[in-house]
Design a protein around this motif. Structure first.
Motif, PDB file in Angstrom:
ATOM      1  N   THR A  41     -27.450   6.324  27.639  1.00 34.80           N
ATOM      2  CA  THR A  41     -28.812   6.489  28.966  1.00 34.80           C
ATOM      3  C   THR A  41     -29.062   4.947  28.944  1.00 34.80           C
ATOM      4  O   THR A  41     -29.544   4.427  29.609  1.00 34.80           O
ATOM      5  CB  THR A  41     -29.264   7.562  28.825  1.00 34.80           C
ATOM      6  N   HIS A  94     -27.448   1.935  29.741  1.00 36.98           N
ATOM      7  CA  HIS A  94     -26.984   2.024  31.150  1.00 36.98           C
ATOM      8  C   HIS A  94     -28.551   1.133  31.358  1.00 36.98           C
ATOM      9  O   HIS A  94     -28.724  -0.309  32.715  1.00 36.98           O
ATOM     10  CB  HIS A  94     -26.437   3.283  31.719  1.00 36.98           C
ATOM     11  N   CYS A  95     -29.806   0.976  31.435  1.00 37.38           N
ATOM     12  CA  CYS A  95     -31.591   0.147  31.964  1.00 37.38           C
ATOM     13  C   CYS A  95     -30.720  -1.113  31.259  1.00 37.38           C
ATOM     14  O   CYS A  95     -31.579  -1.055  32.119  1.00 37.38           O
ATOM     15  CB  CYS A  95     -32.073   1.491  30.830  1.00 37.38           C
ATOM     16  N   LEU A  99     -35.272   0.741  34.753  1.00 46.57           N
ATOM     17  CA  LEU A  99     -35.281   2.893  34.424  1.00 46.57           C
ATOM     18  C   LEU A  99     -34.328   3.332  34.743  1.00 46.57           C
ATOM     19  O   LEU A  99     -34.196   3.112  36.437  1.00 46.57           O
ATOM     20  CB  LEU A  99     -36.530   3.256  34.345  1.00 46.57           C
ATOM     21  N   PHE A 130     -31.063   6.265  35.434  1.00 47.45           N
ATOM     22  CA  PHE A 130     -30.257   7.938  34.754  1.00 47.45           C
ATOM     23  C   PHE A 130     -29.238   7.507  34.928  1.00 47.45           C
ATOM     24  O   PHE A 130     -28.971   8.152  35.970  1.00 47.45           O
ATOM     25  CB  PHE A 130     -31.331   8.803  34.889  1.00 47.45           C
ATOM     26  N   GLU A 131     -28.309   7.049  34.812  1.00 52.88           N
ATOM     27  CA  GLU A 131     -26.920   7.282  34.399  1.00 52.88           C
ATOM     28  C   GLU A 131     -26.417   7.996  33.401  1.00 52.88           C
ATOM     29  O   GLU A 131     -26.625   7.644  31.708  1.00 52.88           O
ATOM     30  CB  GLU A 131     -26.527   6.061  34.619  1.00 52.88           C
ATOM     31  N   LEU A 132     -25.391   8.713  33.597  1.00 53.15           N
ATOM     32  CA  LEU A 132     -24.743   9.953  32.503  1.00 53.15           C
ATOM     33  C   LEU A 132     -22.868   9.516  32.038  1.00 53.15           C
ATOM     34  O   LEU A 132     -22.450   9.896  32.047  1.00 53.15           O
ATOM     35  CB  LEU A 132     -24.960  11.446  32.700  1.00 53.15           C
ATOM     36  N   THR A 189     -22.660   8.884  25.306  1.00 58.85           N
ATOM     37  CA  THR A 189     -23.178  10.115  26.260  1.00 58.85           C
ATOM     38  C   THR A 189     -22.697  10.780  25.909  1.00 58.85           C
ATOM     39  O   THR A 189     -22.370  12.314  25.532  1.00 58.85           O
ATOM     40  CB  THR A 189     -23.770   9.156  27.853  1.00 58.85           C
ATOM     41  N   MET A 235     -28.252  13.079  39.343  1.00 61.69           N
ATOM     42  CA  MET A 235     -27.995  11.320  39.456  1.00 61.69           C
ATOM     43  C   MET A 235     -28.835  10.693  40.847  1.00 61.69           C
ATOM     44  O   MET A 235     -29.233   9.357  40.703  1.00 61.69           O
ATOM     45  CB  MET A 235     -26.801  10.236  38.639  1.00 61.69           C
TER      46      MET A 235
END
Length: 368
Positions: free
Chosen positions: A113, A116-117, A123, A125-127, A132, A191
């Motif tokens: 995660t 991705h940031c 910031l 929130f990606e999965l 991950t 998300m």
């Protein structure tokens, strides 16, 4: 000392090579090498077709590059029986090993995660990151590691069946439409957004089969069976996966789609993963043709480190730094743009390889 304990004293060089080649290919992508090769002869259609294989298929189909993530997740599974047995020998306490696995999975989740940031510059929130996904597949495999091969196989097939049913129940008439499928629906809940390429977070369920199948193969390789019999088991399993996966696709039942990891994709890519392991095991550990993999092994020995380095620094900062000197020295000499781009990719890859070699010589191995 049992046969399994003796096996634990030795490294499975074929697995080291398999991991190293997979990571080397991933690092090559970060060095932008394949795009540079593709642009070397833009007028040759056959040349373009070859290097198209180093890109993900846009939807229904299977290219070579679609196999890299399954290879990675499968290799992690193969290594687990070896590493867990060694860890149990050292610690002698299952609770401590469980704590280590939980910590490892948490770190993988945070790394995935976090990447991705950093890429987004904010910031988020990606999965969708492979790390991950691994945080889930490793945890599931660990809690099933001592179960029988029959139980592990049953769980892996159940995961594929559950995923298939969820997609079909969500939209019976068109279950696998890009951006309008069950996985996309779940992403909107988790998300509040969709990925640009149609990737979905729920891929962690079907791809857990890759890690489970890897652990099953690892247990077979650790057993005291004859090597010829081990190879027969692996080849048979790999061929069954290929036949089932491609048959589902060609018959029109379930298309092979890597971006949402359909059951046909998992079966086909799992089959290829097992066959590659069987080949390397036969070539390197049985036939002892084991001198050539060294340049790849040094990359695989620090797989998490080089994956993070390549994604955070290699693709942009290092590539741009190499660009300054490469273009500065060679562009005035009249080198064409496509050759300069290829040289930039080669130099960037060489530096990342040397970094792995340096760490290997210093016996510095980053593990979580």
């Amino acid at each position: 000392m049992t046969a399994i304990q003796k096996a634990n004293k030795k490294r499975l060089v074929s697995l080291d090579a398999y991991r190293g080649i997979t990571m080397f290919l991933l690092v090559g992508e970060s060095a932008r090498l394949y795009g540079a090769f593709e642009g070397l002869f833009p007028e040759l259609s056959g040349w373009q077709t070859i290097f198209t294989q180093f890109t993900h298929h846009p939807w229904n189909g299977l290219r070579f590059w679609d196999l890299i993530q399954p290879f990675f997740m499968f290799i992690v599974g193969v290594a687990m029986p070896f590493s867990l047995n060694k860890r149990l020998e050292k610690k002698g306490d299952r609770r401590k090993v469980t704590q280590h696995i939980l910590k490892r999975c948490l770190l993988l989740f945070l790394f995935g995660t976090g990447l991705h940031c950093l890429r987004s510059g904010a910031l988020v929130f990606e999965l969708w990151n492979v790390l991950t996904q691994l945080s889930f597949t490793i945890l599931l495999t660990y809690f099933l590691i001592n179960q029988s091969l029959k139980t592990q196989l049953s769980v892996s097939l159940a995961l594929l069946l559950i995923t298939e049913l969820m997609y079909r129940l969500y939209d019976p008439s068109a279950p696998f439409v890009k951006g309008e499928n069950f996985g996309s629906f779940v992403d909107l809940i988790l998300m509040g957004k969709l990925s640009g390429g149609g990737w979905v977070a729920i891929n962690c369920l079907p791809t857990a089969a890759h890690t489970l199948w890897g652990a099953m193969c690892g247990k077979i390789l650790l057993s005291n069976r004859d090597n010829t019999l081990k190879i027969k088991y692996l080849v048979s399993a790999g061929l069954i996966g290929l036949v089932l996966g491609y048959s589902l696709d060609w018959s029109g039942i379930t298309p092979i789609i890597k971006r949402i990891c359909t059951s046909s994709f998992v079966l086909a890519s799992g089959g290829w993963s097992i066959l590659v392991l069987a080949f390397f095991f036969w070539l390197i550990d049985v036939k002892k043709v084991n001198q050539w993999p060294f340049m790849f092994i040094v990359v695989g020995m620090n797989s998490i480190f080089i994956y993070l380095f390549a994604n955070l620094l290699g693709h942009n900062w290092l590539y741009d730094a190499v660009h300054v000197f490469n273009y500065g020295f060679f562009a005035p000499l009249g080198f064409p743009e496509n050759v300069l781009a290829l040289m930039n990719g080669i130099f960037t890859l060489a530096i990342m390889w040397y970094l792995c070699y340096f760490l290997y010589k210093k016996k510095l191995f980053f593990r979580i």
